[in-house]
Design an enzyme around this catalytic site. Structure first.
Site, PDB file in Angstrom:
ATOM      1  CD  GLU A 129      -2.955   1.401   0.725  1.00 34.08           C
ATOM      2  OE1 GLU A 129      -2.894   1.137  -0.489  1.00 34.08           O
ATOM      3  OE2 GLU A 129      -3.981   1.812   1.287  1.00 34.08           O
ATOM      4  CB  THR A 180      -3.864   8.081  -2.247  1.00 37.50           C
ATOM      5  OG1 THR A 180      -4.988   7.282  -2.589  1.00 37.50           O
ATOM      6  CG2 THR A 180      -3.793   8.224  -0.752  1.00 37.50           C
TER       7      THR A 180
HETATM    8  N1  HSE Z   1      -6.731   7.738   4.955  1.00 37.52           N
HETATM    9  C1  HSE Z   1      -6.275   7.796   3.605  1.00 37.52           C
HETATM   10  C2  HSE Z   1      -6.439   9.220   3.109  1.00 37.52           C
HETATM   11  C3  HSE Z   1      -7.091   6.860   2.770  1.00 37.52           C
HETATM   12  O1  HSE Z   1      -7.531   9.765   3.284  1.00 37.52           O
HETATM   13  O2  HSE Z   1      -5.499   9.777   2.550  1.00 37.52           O
HETATM   14  C4  HSE Z   1      -6.723   6.837   1.326  1.00 37.52           C
HETATM   15  O3  HSE Z   1      -5.817   5.835   1.054  1.00 37.52           O
END
Ligand code: HSE
Length: 307
Positions: free
Chosen positions: A128, A181
């Protein structure tokens, strides 16, 4: 056993008040993977369908996660991975987490090792990390364990599976624009006002308490985000209209799924979920943006073997 087929589910991270710590697992959409033993030593990705992803082990999330697992628990046979992506990359419903979780879980099952799902999480996290640039387990944990999960501490992997009230349904719209992201994290402010922290802390405690007591009113009052929604909502077309339409249709709460662009709403029962979905569809259709829409129960099992 020479081959195994697994289903690796999508997930919603953050769930409004739980940035980087809360997540929930979805039932209706997930990737499939076939993992095979091979007489040729080494780890290979032999097939990828559904997305244009790299076959190189070092550049593929599933490859990195699988390699990390095999470095700790070497195999006496070669391993081949076939990936059938059903979750779009960059959709905000845990595409990279599903790849990482599926690879690690699948190899562990294929080799009939006795590691528990929770002990597989560090290897999936290594995968990830190449997708988002930073380690966070709020998609990995629900995809692996199922249900709602809380990552209390990432370093010690203190992860808690929370109860799921039986009538909760998730509606998700994925407007087909890709949002990385890493980009959605880069725009966030590094400092948060104390007032916002107080509200956020109260809401996360309220949500967790509401999940334990099946108090839908408390769940609804707690589904707010004080920390990231404002900045990230600017990246999502018609976010304010989507949210208002879901709340008018009776959603318990509505927010950005993970880092977006998907938007999710939680409701009590399927009838409301369908009304929310039709509101979402009409808003995004008017923009001429293609979309996927899902209505899903919360998947209490997480990744699983299907053959
Ligand atoms: N918690 C993470 C974010 C989730 O909001 O950036 C996305 O991978």
């Amino acid at each position: 056993m020479d081959s195994i087929k697994i289903f690796s589910p999508s997930s919603v991270a953050n769930v409004l008040c739980g940035f980087d710590v809360l997540g929930l697992c979805l039932e209706t959409v997930g990737d499939e993977m076939i993992i095979k033993k091979s007489e040729v030593p080494g780890l290979r990705i032999t097939k990828i369908e559904g997305e244009d992803l790299p076959f190189s082990i070092e550049k593929n999330v599933a490859g990195v996660a699988a390699k990390s697992y095999l470095n700790s628990f070497p195999a006496e046979v070669g391993i081949e991975i076939e990936i059938y992506k059903k979750i779009s990359a960059g959709s905000g419903i845990g595409s990279s987490a599903a790849s990482a979780v599926g690879a690690v879980y699948g190899i562990n099952e294929l080799l009939e090792r006795k590691l528990e799902k929770i002990d597989l999480i560090p290897f999936a996290l290594d995968g990830e990390q190449i997708a988002s640039g930073e380690a966070h387990a709020d998609n990995i944990a629900p995809a692996m364990l199922g249900g709602f999960t809380l990552v209390r501490d990432l370093n010690t992997l203190d992860i808690i599976k929370l109860p799921t009230p039986s009538e909760l349904i998730v509606t998700i719209i994925h407007p087909k624009i890709e949002l990385k992201t890493s980009d959605a994290r880069a725009i966030l402010k590094k400092q948060v006002p104390l007032k916002s922290v107080i509200k956020q802390t109260a809401n996360i405690a309220g949500l967790v308490s509401g999940l334990y007591s099946e108090d839908y009113g408390l769940i609804s009052r707690s589904l707010n985000d004080e920390i990231i929604e404002k900045e990230r909502s600017l990246l999502i077309p018609e976010y304010i209209s989507l949210k208002s339409s879901a709340l008018e249709a009776g959603a318990l709460g509505c927010g950005i799924s993970g880092s977006g662009p998907s938007v999710f709403a939680l409701s009590r029962g399927k009838i409301k979920a369908k009304e929310i979905a039709s509101g979402f569809k009409s808003i995004i259709s008017k923009l001429g943006i293609d979309y996927d829409i899902y209505i899903s129960k919360i998947n209490s099992n997480g990744v699983k073997k299907i053959i």
